[in-house]
Design an enzyme around this catalytic site. Structure first.
Site, PDB file in Angstrom:
ATOM      1  N   ARG A 104       0.851  -1.180   0.000  1.00  0.00           N
ATOM      2  CA  ARG A 104       0.000   0.000   0.000  1.00  0.00           C
ATOM      3  C   ARG A 104       0.888   1.230   0.000  1.00  0.00           C
ATOM      4  NH1 ARG A 104      -4.337   1.132   4.756  1.00  0.00           N
ATOM      5  NH2 ARG A 104      -2.439   1.692   5.859  1.00  0.00           N
ATOM      6  N   THR A 108      -0.573   7.609  -1.277  1.00  0.00           N
ATOM      7  CA  THR A 108      -1.878   7.538  -1.953  1.00  0.00           C
ATOM      8  C   THR A 108      -2.805   6.499  -1.318  1.00  0.00           C
ATOM      9  OG1 THR A 108      -1.140   5.793  -3.442  1.00  0.00           O
ATOM     10  CG2 THR A 108      -0.713   8.057  -4.132  1.00  0.00           C
ATOM     11  N   ASP A 200       1.220  -2.652  12.332  1.00  0.00           N
ATOM     12  CA  ASP A 200       1.589  -3.087  10.978  1.00  0.00           C
ATOM     13  C   ASP A 200       1.847  -4.599  11.001  1.00  0.00           C
ATOM     14  OD1 ASP A 200       3.201  -1.677   8.271  1.00  0.00           O
ATOM     15  OD2 ASP A 200       3.354  -3.816   8.722  1.00  0.00           O
ATOM     16  N   ASP A 203       5.274  -5.906   9.620  1.00  0.00           N
ATOM     17  CA  ASP A 203       6.389  -5.602  10.529  1.00  0.00           C
ATOM     18  C   ASP A 203       6.350  -6.493  11.762  1.00  0.00           C
ATOM     19  OD1 ASP A 203       7.468  -3.678   8.928  1.00  0.00           O
ATOM     20  OD2 ASP A 203       6.580  -1.987   9.990  1.00  0.00           O
TER      21      ASP A 203
HETATM   22  C1  PRP Z   1      -0.935  -4.354   4.682  1.00  0.00           C
HETATM   23  C2  PRP Z   1      -1.839  -5.549   4.848  1.00  0.00           C
HETATM   24  C3  PRP Z   1      -2.731  -5.463   3.667  1.00  0.00           C
HETATM   25  C4  PRP Z   1      -2.890  -3.978   3.483  1.00  0.00           C
HETATM   26  C5  PRP Z   1      -4.208  -3.558   4.024  1.00  0.00           C
HETATM   27  O1  PRP Z   1       0.062  -4.587   3.784  1.00  0.00           O
HETATM   28  O2  PRP Z   1      -1.153  -6.757   4.958  1.00  0.00           O
HETATM   29  O3  PRP Z   1      -2.204  -6.066   2.502  1.00  0.00           O
HETATM   30  O4  PRP Z   1      -1.844  -3.351   4.229  1.00  0.00           O
HETATM   31  O5  PRP Z   1      -4.487  -2.246   3.718  1.00  0.00           O
HETATM   32  P1  PRP Z   1      -5.678  -1.825   2.748  1.00  0.00           P
HETATM   33  O6  PRP Z   1      -6.865  -2.668   3.083  1.00  0.00           O
HETATM   34  O7  PRP Z   1      -5.888  -0.380   3.087  1.00  0.00           O
HETATM   35  O8  PRP Z   1      -5.213  -1.992   1.332  1.00  0.00           O
HETATM   36  P2  PRP Z   1       1.234  -3.522   3.510  1.00  0.00           P
HETATM   37  O9  PRP Z   1       0.856  -2.623   2.380  1.00  0.00           O
HETATM   38  O10 PRP Z   1       1.591  -2.840   4.793  1.00  0.00           O
HETATM   39  O11 PRP Z   1       2.410  -4.404   2.973  1.00  0.00           O
HETATM   40  P3  PRP Z   1       3.275  -5.516   3.745  1.00  0.00           P
HETATM   41  O12 PRP Z   1       2.370  -6.685   4.029  1.00  0.00           O
HETATM   42  O13 PRP Z   1       4.330  -5.845   2.752  1.00  0.00           O
HETATM   43  O14 PRP Z   1       3.822  -4.906   5.004  1.00  0.00           O
HETATM   44  N1  URA Z   2      -1.906  -2.566   7.251  1.00  0.00           N
HETATM   45  C1  URA Z   2      -1.522  -3.042   8.460  1.00  0.00           C
HETATM   46  O1  URA Z   2      -0.565  -3.810   8.557  1.00  0.00           O
HETATM   47  N2  URA Z   2      -2.188  -2.648   9.537  1.00  0.00           N
HETATM   48  C2  URA Z   2      -3.238  -1.809   9.473  1.00  0.00           C
HETATM   49  O2  URA Z   2      -3.835  -1.490  10.525  1.00  0.00           O
HETATM   50  C3  URA Z   2      -3.621  -1.330   8.211  1.00  0.00           C
HETATM   51  C4  URA Z   2      -2.943  -1.721   7.115  1.00  0.00           C
END
Ligand code: PRP
Ligand code: URA
Length: 209
Positions: A104, A108, A200, A203
């Site tokens: 994400r 944006t 997160d 993380d």
């Molecule tokens: C997180 C999570 C989802 C997304 C959710 O991933 O695992 O994929 O955010 O957010 P949304 O519903 O608003 O799209 P992230 O983009 O942080 O990537 P990562 O798993 O690589 O940390």
């Molecule tokens: N992605 C995450 O990992 N946590 C949140 O709360 C939202 C998006």
């Protein structure tokens, strides 16, 4: 409209509280996520097709049941979705695993694709997309677009936590997809993080904070 199942079994609620805790280590976080996924997977797989199978027991002939058709495909949304794969593979060891890489964009909030690898015959399989966090719903909606573009039509989504805003957006974008979630939280904050959430997920799984 797709079905929404909130899998709020007492064991899931107990483990979810441990998992949300800011003091929980990455090692314990991964273990708890696997355990919760298995418990949720029990509900998710309830209606998978089965067929009769005749076998010999030491006492005679018995007609049992076996999974029918092609094995399902589990599709984690990278990265955090990886934390839910083992839980489902423990239940369905023969399942295939596809991968969709999305992150994400922090400015944006739009999902950005960087990887997609799915079985060629994904259209003939039940697809289970896994991502612990359904925040705005943008990432999951994009992941579902990918599998639909490749011909999949039987799709369900397994998430740990959702925000009400994301649930609504996902149902609007993909009304045919059943959603399984262990808790629908209160809201999104100004950075589109789920509150109270767990922070997160990627993380916390991989210790990258
Ligand atoms: C997180 C999570 C989802 C997304 C959710 O991933 O695992 O994929 O955010 O957010 P949304 O519903 O608003 O799209 P992230 O983009 O942080 O990537 P990562 O798993 O690589 O940390
Ligand atoms: N992605 C995450 O990992 N946590 C949140 O709360 C939202 C998006």
């Amino acid at each position: 409209m797709g079905k929404v199942t909130v899998t709020d079994h007492p064991l899931i609620q107990h483990k979810l509280t441990l998992l949300r805790d800011v003091n929980t280590s990455s090692k314990d976080f991964r273990q708890l996520l696997t355990e919760i996924t298995m418990l949720m997977g029990h509900e998710l797989t309830r209606d998978l097709p089965i067929q009769d199978k005749v076998i010999q027991t030491p006492m005679g002939t018995a007609t049992g049941k076996e999974m029918a058709g092609k094995k399902p495909v589990i599709v984690p949304v990278l990265r955090a979705g990886l934390g839910m794969v083992d839980g489902l593979l423990n239940l369905v060891p023969g399942a295939r695993v596809g991968h969709i890489g999305l992150y994400r964009d922090p400015e944006t909030l739009q999902p950005v694709e960087y990887y997609c690898k799915l079985p060629k015959d994904v259209s003939e399989r039940e697809v289970i997309i896994v991502d612990p966090m359904l925040a705005t719903g943008g990432s999951l909606a994009a992941a579902i677009d990918f599998v639909k573009e490749r011909g999949a039509s039987h799709i369900r989504a397994l998430c740990l936590l959702a925000a009400p805003e994301g649930m609504e957006a996902l149902q609007k974008a993909h009304p045919d997809v059943d959603i399984y979630v262990s808790c629908i939280d209160e809201k999104l904050d100004d950075n589109a993080y789920i509150v109270p959430g767990l922070g997160d997920a990627g993380d916390r799984i991989f210790g990258t904070k």
